[in-house]
Design a protein around this motif. Structure first.
Motif, PDB file in Angstrom:
ATOM      1  N   PRO A  73       0.799  -1.133   0.030  1.00 47.54           N
ATOM      2  CA  PRO A  73       0.008   0.018   0.123  1.00 47.54           C
ATOM      3  C   PRO A  73       1.049   1.170  -0.069  1.00 47.54           C
ATOM      4  CG  PRO A  73      -0.682  -1.543   1.515  1.00 47.54           C
ATOM      5  CD  PRO A  73       0.525  -2.340   1.001  1.00 47.54           C
ATOM      6  N   PRO A  74       0.470   2.350  -0.548  1.00 44.40           N
ATOM      7  CA  PRO A  74       1.085   3.614  -0.610  1.00 44.40           C
ATOM      8  C   PRO A  74       1.808   3.962   0.782  1.00 44.40           C
ATOM      9  CG  PRO A  74      -0.788   3.903  -2.080  1.00 44.40           C
ATOM     10  CD  PRO A  74      -0.998   2.516  -1.153  1.00 44.40           C
ATOM     11  N   GLN A  75       0.897   3.916   1.733  1.00 41.02           N
ATOM     12  CA  GLN A  75       1.424   4.420   3.242  1.00 41.02           C
ATOM     13  C   GLN A  75       2.337   3.602   3.521  1.00 41.02           C
ATOM     14  OE1 GLN A  75       0.154   7.392   4.696  1.00 41.02           O
ATOM     15  NE2 GLN A  75       2.166   6.921   5.747  1.00 41.02           N
ATOM     16  N   LYS A  76       2.523   2.233   3.249  1.00 38.11           N
ATOM     17  CA  LYS A  76       3.573   1.458   3.757  1.00 38.11           C
ATOM     18  C   LYS A  76       4.896   1.847   3.240  1.00 38.11           C
ATOM     19  CE  LYS A  76       1.227  -2.669   5.837  1.00 38.11           C
ATOM     20  NZ  LYS A  76       1.403  -3.888   5.979  1.00 38.11           N
ATOM     21  N   ILE A  77       4.794   2.237   1.683  1.00 39.84           N
ATOM     22  CA  ILE A  77       6.120   2.462   1.038  1.00 39.84           C
ATOM     23  C   ILE A  77       6.381   3.966   1.760  1.00 39.84           C
ATOM     24  CG2 ILE A  77       6.644   3.308  -1.231  1.00 39.84           C
ATOM     25  CD1 ILE A  77       4.690   1.435  -2.421  1.00 39.84           C
ATOM     26  N   VAL A  78       5.701   4.653   1.975  1.00 39.37           N
ATOM     27  CA  VAL A  78       6.000   6.198   2.479  1.00 39.37           C
ATOM     28  C   VAL A  78       6.599   5.883   3.970  1.00 39.37           C
ATOM     29  CG1 VAL A  78       5.126   8.348   3.445  1.00 39.37           C
ATOM     30  CG2 VAL A  78       4.286   7.541   1.232  1.00 39.37           C
ATOM     31  N   ASP A  79       6.111   5.075   4.797  1.00 35.26           N
ATOM     32  CA  ASP A  79       6.792   4.712   6.256  1.00 35.26           C
ATOM     33  C   ASP A  79       8.142   3.989   5.941  1.00 35.26           C
ATOM     34  OD1 ASP A  79       4.309   5.516   7.313  1.00 35.26           O
ATOM     35  OD2 ASP A  79       3.196   3.559   7.373  1.00 35.26           O
ATOM     36  N   ALA A  80       8.060   3.143   4.729  1.00 33.30           N
ATOM     37  CA  ALA A  80       9.482   2.632   4.687  1.00 33.30           C
ATOM     38  C   ALA A  80      10.738   3.686   4.373  1.00 33.30           C
ATOM     39  CB  ALA A  80       9.431   1.530   3.680  1.00 33.30           C
ATOM     40  N   THR A  81      10.099   4.654   3.498  1.00 35.41           N
ATOM     41  CA  THR A  81      10.997   5.636   3.153  1.00 35.41           C
ATOM     42  C   THR A  81      11.253   6.462   4.434  1.00 35.41           C
ATOM     43  OG1 THR A  81       9.797   5.996   1.039  1.00 35.41           O
ATOM     44  CG2 THR A  81      11.384   7.653   1.899  1.00 35.41           C
ATOM     45  N   LEU A  82      10.250   7.073   5.252  1.00 33.33           N
ATOM     46  CA  LEU A  82      10.632   7.882   6.660  1.00 33.33           C
ATOM     47  C   LEU A  82      11.396   7.063   7.409  1.00 33.33           C
ATOM     48  CD1 LEU A  82       7.249   9.539   6.787  1.00 33.33           C
ATOM     49  CD2 LEU A  82       9.314  10.283   5.816  1.00 33.33           C
ATOM     50  N   ALA A  83      11.226   5.963   7.790  1.00 34.73           N
ATOM     51  CA  ALA A  83      12.176   4.897   8.334  1.00 34.73           C
ATOM     52  C   ALA A  83      13.825   4.791   8.105  1.00 34.73           C
ATOM     53  CB  ALA A  83      11.717   3.339   8.499  1.00 34.73           C
ATOM     54  N   ALA A  84      13.818   5.135   6.685  1.00 33.65           N
ATOM     55  CA  ALA A  84      15.188   5.218   6.147  1.00 33.65           C
ATOM     56  C   ALA A  84      15.892   6.544   6.132  1.00 33.65           C
ATOM     57  CB  ALA A  84      15.470   4.759   4.831  1.00 33.65           C
ATOM     58  N   MET A  85      14.970   7.523   6.390  1.00 33.09           N
ATOM     59  CA  MET A  85      15.307   8.949   6.450  1.00 33.09           C
ATOM     60  C   MET A  85      14.953   9.879   7.764  1.00 33.09           C
ATOM     61  SD  MET A  85      16.521   9.427   3.211  1.00 33.09           S
ATOM     62  CE  MET A  85      16.566  11.065   2.899  1.00 33.09           C
ATOM     63  N   PRO A  86      15.562   9.309   8.910  1.00 34.21           N
ATOM     64  CA  PRO A  86      14.903   9.957  10.115  1.00 34.21           C
ATOM     65  C   PRO A  86      15.129  11.524  10.133  1.00 34.21           C
ATOM     66  CG  PRO A  86      16.746   8.345  10.490  1.00 34.21           C
ATOM     67  CD  PRO A  86      16.782   8.538   8.906  1.00 34.21           C
ATOM     68  N   GLY A  87      13.937  11.839  10.622  1.00 32.23           N
ATOM     69  CA  GLY A  87      13.758  13.396  10.597  1.00 32.23           C
ATOM     70  C   GLY A  87      13.199  14.151   9.363  1.00 32.23           C
ATOM     71  N   ALA A  88      12.936  13.214   8.426  1.00 31.90           N
ATOM     72  CA  ALA A  88      12.173  13.681   7.000  1.00 31.90           C
ATOM     73  C   ALA A  88      10.768  13.908   7.433  1.00 31.90           C
ATOM     74  CB  ALA A  88      12.795  12.867   5.981  1.00 31.90           C
ATOM     75  N   LYS A  89      10.217  14.465   6.488  1.00 25.95           N
ATOM     76  CA  LYS A  89       8.753  14.728   6.205  1.00 25.95           C
ATOM     77  C   LYS A  89       8.328  14.513   4.846  1.00 25.95           C
ATOM     78  CE  LYS A  89       4.779  17.808   6.613  1.00 25.95           C
ATOM     79  NZ  LYS A  89       4.289  19.389   7.116  1.00 25.95           N
ATOM     80  N   ALA A  90       7.367  13.351   4.648  1.00 26.01           N
ATOM     81  CA  ALA A  90       6.867  13.161   3.360  1.00 26.01           C
ATOM     82  C   ALA A  90       6.182  14.444   2.784  1.00 26.01           C
ATOM     83  CB  ALA A  90       6.331  11.738   3.065  1.00 26.01           C
ATOM     84  N   THR A  91       6.412  14.543   1.467  1.00 20.90           N
ATOM     85  CA  THR A  91       5.531  15.863   0.718  1.00 20.90           C
ATOM     86  C   THR A  91       4.623  15.016  -0.377  1.00 20.90           C
ATOM     87  OG1 THR A  91       7.307  16.371  -0.513  1.00 20.90           O
ATOM     88  CG2 THR A  91       7.238  17.463   1.605  1.00 20.90           C
ATOM     89  N   SER A  92       5.306  14.277  -1.103  1.00 19.42           N
ATOM     90  CA  SER A  92       4.452  13.431  -2.154  1.00 19.42           C
ATOM     91  C   SER A  92       4.836  12.165  -2.325  1.00 19.42           C
ATOM     92  CB  SER A  92       4.676  14.467  -3.603  1.00 19.42           C
ATOM     93  OG  SER A  92       5.999  14.147  -3.933  1.00 19.42           O
TER      94      SER A  92
END
Length: 455
Positions: A73-92
């Motif tokens: 699901p899209p949200q899990k892909i975003v969550d995996a990204t944020l886990a690899a980029m501490p302190g980041a905020k997803a924008t798109s």
């Protein structure tokens, strides 16, 4: 009557020579000023035409994945990204266009935007690159000189106008006048100036229309002319259909503030607001993507995430196939599409401009379009090289070798009229032409050292 008849041909001949020399002199000055910039445009443009193929070849580790079936699901892909980029905020979030393509999540860290490529099947982060270091972005900004600042981008706008003028004056200079060569054939050998003159003329004559098209369709991206034309189209209902926004609250943001690569027509279209007064909970990214798919957006669309309580989900795609171009703003609470804008809704002039831009970028007819634009870029490079070569072979020692002023100075009235027309259509180019004419008619005429050097 006989005296009048006898003098008329010589008067006509003198006028023709004066006009030819005036246009030749102007063509020379314009070419002298823009050759380095035209070379940059042609070389970077050639590269940008094949940016997708280049990216898939040299950055395949970020773009290509093994198609193993189901995707996360899209949200899990975003969550995996944020886990690899501490302190980041997803924008798109951009969904994978096919089973063997990566998904893309754009994140913001300390005000810096980063593109993160993710395997949509297992959430593995494949790599990342700063938004302003991404290959296509860098090439496009160097192409427009925007990479180096606003004032350099204005130079490219002036160059675009001069390129239009060079094509028009070049066709006049090429036009057959009883000569047997240099029209569609090249005379002599590379050791002779006539060879380079003919090669320059024939190249310009064959490719002139497409070069003119490239120069004109590149103008919408210019900072001054493009922005003002975009605003004029919108205010006259010739760009995006502004009436769509009449019944929705609008934010101070425009589409290009939240979408990575919006279409030119919609880049300044306002972004609506979600109804934050509702008691509903936000629908979330997964539901927003589901709604966008249900509305029929083509695979590979992006979804900009809401910024704040009144932000919206913005699903958009600007593919090579213009019929699939789409922008949909979705209320983050109700899931209601507030604005749903497709290419078919653009007015005729808006469609024509978008089509011209699409062809300019080599996207309208697939590989044929790319090769046609590449051939045009090569023709521009060849025109620049041949111009330098024939100038080098005709220049007097220690002087620039500017073509002489015409015998009949009255022909400059016509040139001033052309300057006024260009100035009305392309103000920055018009100002440059006026400056060029003033320098030519004052400084270069009355300052002996400069007059000698330029002659």
């Amino acid at each position: 009557m006989s005296a009048f008849t006898a003098t008329e041909p010589s008067a006509v001949a003198a006028d023709n020579i004066s006009l030819y020399r005036a246009i030749w002199r102007w063509h020379f000055f314009a070419g002298l000023l823009v050759i380095p910039f035209l070379l940059n445009l042609a070389i970077t443009g050639s590269i940008y035409l094949f940016k997708d193929q280049i990216a898939d070849t040299f950055y395949a580790h970020r773009h290509i994945v093994a198609d193993t079936g189901a995707t996360l699901p899209p949200q899990k892909i975003v969550d995996a990204t944020l886990a690899a980029m501490p302190g980041a905020k997803a924008t798109s979030y951009r969904e994978a266009a096919a089973g063997n393509r990566s998904a893309l999540v754009t994140v913001s860290t300390a005000g810096q935007s980063t593109l993160v490529y993710v395997n949509p099947h297992n959430g593995e982060v494949l790599g990342s690159v700063g938004s302003r270091q991404e290959f296509g972005w860098v090439v496009k900004r160097i192409h427009s000189l925007e990479y180096f600042g606003t004032w350099t981008n204005r130079i490219i706008e002036i160059v675009g106008g001069f390129a239009l003028m060079l094509v028009v004056t070049g066709i006049y200079l090429w036009w057959p006048r009883r000569q047997t060569g240099g029209v569609l054939t090249v005379r002599g050998t590379p050791s002779r100036r006539v060879f380079w003159r003919d090669l320059h003329a024939v190249t310009g004559a064959i490719a002139g229309i497409v070069i003119f098209f490239l120069a004109f369709t590149g103008m919408p991206w210019s900072g001054y002319w493009g922005a003002n034309v975009n605003a004029w189209l919108t205010s006259n209902d010739l760009g995006y259909p502004a009436a769509l926004w009449d019944k929705v609250p609008k934010s101070t943001k425009v589409t290009q503030d939240i979408v990575n690569r919006p279409g030119w027509i919609v880049e300044n279209a306002p972004v609506p607001l979600s109804d934050a007064a509702t008691t509903s909970q936000p629908i979330g990214l997964d539901k927003a993507v589901e709604i966008a798919r249900g509305l029929g957006l083509a695979p590979g669309f992006s979804v900009a995430l809401p910024a704040g309580e009144t932000g919206v989900f913005t699903a958009s795609i600007f593919p090579a196939d213009l019929s699939k171009e789409r922008t949909v703003h979705i209320d983050q609470y109700s899931g209601k599409p507030l604005i749903d804008l497709s290419f078919d809704q653009y007015p005729a002039l808006g469609k024509a401009i978008e089509w011209g831009i699409n062809v300019h970028q080599g996207q309208e007819w697939g590989l044929f379009n790319q090769l046609l634009m590449l051939a045009t870029c090569i023709a521009i490079i060849l025109s620049c090289i041949t111009a330098v070569m024939m100038w080098w072979k005709r220049r007097p020692a220690g002087r620039l070798g500017v073509p002489p002023m015409p015998p009949q100075r009255s022909v400059y009235i016509g040139l001033w009229l052309i300057a006024i027309v260009f100035g009305a259509a392309f103000p920055l180019t018009g100002l440059a032409i006026v400056a060029m004419l003033l320098i030519d008619q004052t400084i270069l005429r009355f300052v002996p050292p400069l007059k000698r050097f330029f002659s």
